[in-house]
Scaffold this active site. Structure first.
Site, PDB file in Angstrom:
ATOM      1  N   ASP A  22     -57.932  20.732 -36.197  1.00  0.00           N
ATOM      2  CA  ASP A  22     -56.816  20.089 -35.504  1.00  0.00           C
ATOM      3  C   ASP A  22     -57.316  18.905 -34.685  1.00  0.00           C
ATOM      4  O   ASP A  22     -56.767  17.797 -34.734  1.00  0.00           O
ATOM      5  CB  ASP A  22     -56.136  21.122 -34.600  1.00  0.00           C
ATOM      6  CG  ASP A  22     -54.951  20.526 -33.873  1.00  0.00           C
ATOM      7  OD1 ASP A  22     -54.173  19.788 -34.511  1.00  0.00           O
ATOM      8  OD2 ASP A  22     -54.791  20.789 -32.665  1.00  0.00           O
ATOM      9  N   ASP A  63     -57.150  14.487 -35.669  1.00  0.00           N
ATOM     10  CA  ASP A  63     -56.561  13.441 -34.819  1.00  0.00           C
ATOM     11  C   ASP A  63     -57.593  12.348 -34.550  1.00  0.00           C
ATOM     12  O   ASP A  63     -57.281  11.165 -34.547  1.00  0.00           O
ATOM     13  CB  ASP A  63     -56.078  14.027 -33.480  1.00  0.00           C
ATOM     14  CG  ASP A  63     -54.623  14.479 -33.536  1.00  0.00           C
ATOM     15  OD1 ASP A  63     -54.175  14.885 -34.631  1.00  0.00           O
ATOM     16  OD2 ASP A  63     -53.929  14.440 -32.494  1.00  0.00           O
TER      17      ASP A  63
END
Ligand code: IPM
Ligand code: MG
Length: 395
Positions: free
Chosen positions: A278, A282
């Site tokens: 995760d 990004d």
């Protein structure tokens, strides 16, 4: 890069208007029917659309039109069904993932999600958070492998791809919760836990992917500290025996975060757990240009896949026609390719996105001087034109 920062503020800050469409999607424009008329009889697929919150409905609307047009050129017909999910579903029916939504998703051939979340629901109890709905959806569809290809602007050169384990680890591990410690102090706790089958199956997806790319796989963990990571590494090494042609390396997550910025080209395929994936995805999105560009595919061993942009709902720019729809458009290309095996239609979409960028069209997050600044809708129109012009070329 100012506007791209707004995408980073996902799931935060401003209240947004609830919006929902609890109805089958209407069929779309006549130009699409014209194109369809020139092709062979149809294959039909049912797609569940989950527009969600914030910029979700805007980007899903663009992707739906693009899917319709690209599909029609390949003799494919879609039956779209829009269902509530996330914060807007909380407002509508009081839960972030209604049973009807999950069962429609399970029955369809593929699921395309916009984005969920917003300030309005941030203080909700955990089971009433939009994000909980997303985790329930991933769990319900049993999509354990999450593919996040990272591509570089402006030519969109394939830089590396990240596989994140999606349905295990600290997001789901038990025990979890709030409580008090022996001093009576309030605590919050979670458990990072992986079973053999969970690591093995994501490792296999990663080795297969690396094999199709440049044959290099880097497994990212924190095995210098965490038992769950030591176990992860042990299993990845065990599975590596099945893939002698793939070069396996390991990296601690803190170093990987640094190396991604320092020299992203050293990576081909990265495999990592739910939470590290995760965070690193990004980070990777900013290296490649914008989080507004990156799609993802979540796949299980059977059943429909879930396709979604990696960005969040960006409530700060919702309903202003400022969102970059390309991550969702590219997610719809992944849906065609990985979800339905419709490679030609997928290629049409990927080519159209490249062509649109080559013509200089840019939303705010990827804008630089000398290019044409457009909104979400106009970017969608331009992609449609490019898909259309491929027809002319093909005829
Ligand atoms: C993502 C998101 C989700 C995740 C959240 C919204 C639960 O950040 O898909 O990257 O952490 O997996
Ligand atoms: Mg994320």
């Amino acid at each position: 890069m100012a506007a791209s920062a707004s995408f980073m503020k996902i799931n935060v800050q401003h209240p947004i208007k609830p919006m929902f469409l609890l109805k089958p999607a209407s069929q779309k424009p006549s130009r699409i029917r014209c194109a369809a008329a020139t092709t062979k009889p149809s294959k039909r697929y049912s797609i569940t659309l989950l527009p969600g919150d914030g910029i979700g409905p805007e980007v899903i609307s663009v992707a739906k039109h693009v899917l319709n047009l690209a599909g029609s050129l390949e003799g494919i017909e879609f039956n779209f069904q829009e269902m509530p999910m996330g914060g807007s579903s909380l407002d509508l029916v009081g839960v972030p993932l209604p049973e009807e939504t999950l069962s429609a998703a399970k029955k369809s051939d593929a699921v395309l999600l916009g984005a969920i979340g917003g300030y309005k629901w941030d203080k909700n109890e955990k089971h009433l958070k939009p994000e909980t709905g997303l985790l329930q959806l991933r769990e319900g569809l049993q999509v354990f492998a999450n593919l996040r290809p990272a591509t570089v602007l402006p030519q969109l050169v394939d830089a590396s791809t990240l596989k994140k384990e999606l349905t295990g680890g600290i997001y789901f591990g038990k025990p979890r919760g709030f409580g008090t410690n022996e001093d009576g102090e309030e605590i919050g706790f979670n458990t990072e836990v992986y079973a053999t089958y969970e690591v093995d199956r994501i490792a296999r997806v990663a080795f297969e992917t690396a094999r199709k790319r440049h044959g290099k796989l880097c497994s990212v963990d924190k095995a210098n500290v965490l038992e769950a990571s030591m176990f992860w590494r042990k299993r990845v090494i065990a599975v590596a025996a099945e893939y002698p042609d793939v070069e396996l390396s390991h990296m601690y997550v803190d170093n990987a975060a640094m190396q991604l910025v320092r020299n992203p080209k050293q990576f081909d395929t990265i495999v990592t757990n739910n939470i590290f994936g995760d965070i690193l995805s990004d980070e990777a999105s900013m290296i490649t240009g914008s989080i507004g560009m990156l799609p993802s595919a979540s796949l299980g061993s059977s059943g429909p896949g879930l396709f979604e942009p990696i960005h969040g709902s960006a409530p700060d720019i919702a309903n202003q026609d400022k969102a970059n729809p390309l991550a969702t458009v590219l997610s719809s290309a992944m849906l065609l390719k990985y979800g339905l095996g419709e490679e030609n239609a997928a290629k049409r979409i990927e080519n159209a996105v490249l062509e649109t960028l080559n013509k200089g069209f840019r939303t705010g997050d990827i804008y630089s001087a000398g290019n044409k600044l457009v909104g979400c809708k106009e970017m969608g129109e331009e992609v449609l034109k490019s898909v259309d012009s491929q027809v002319a070329a093909a005829v």
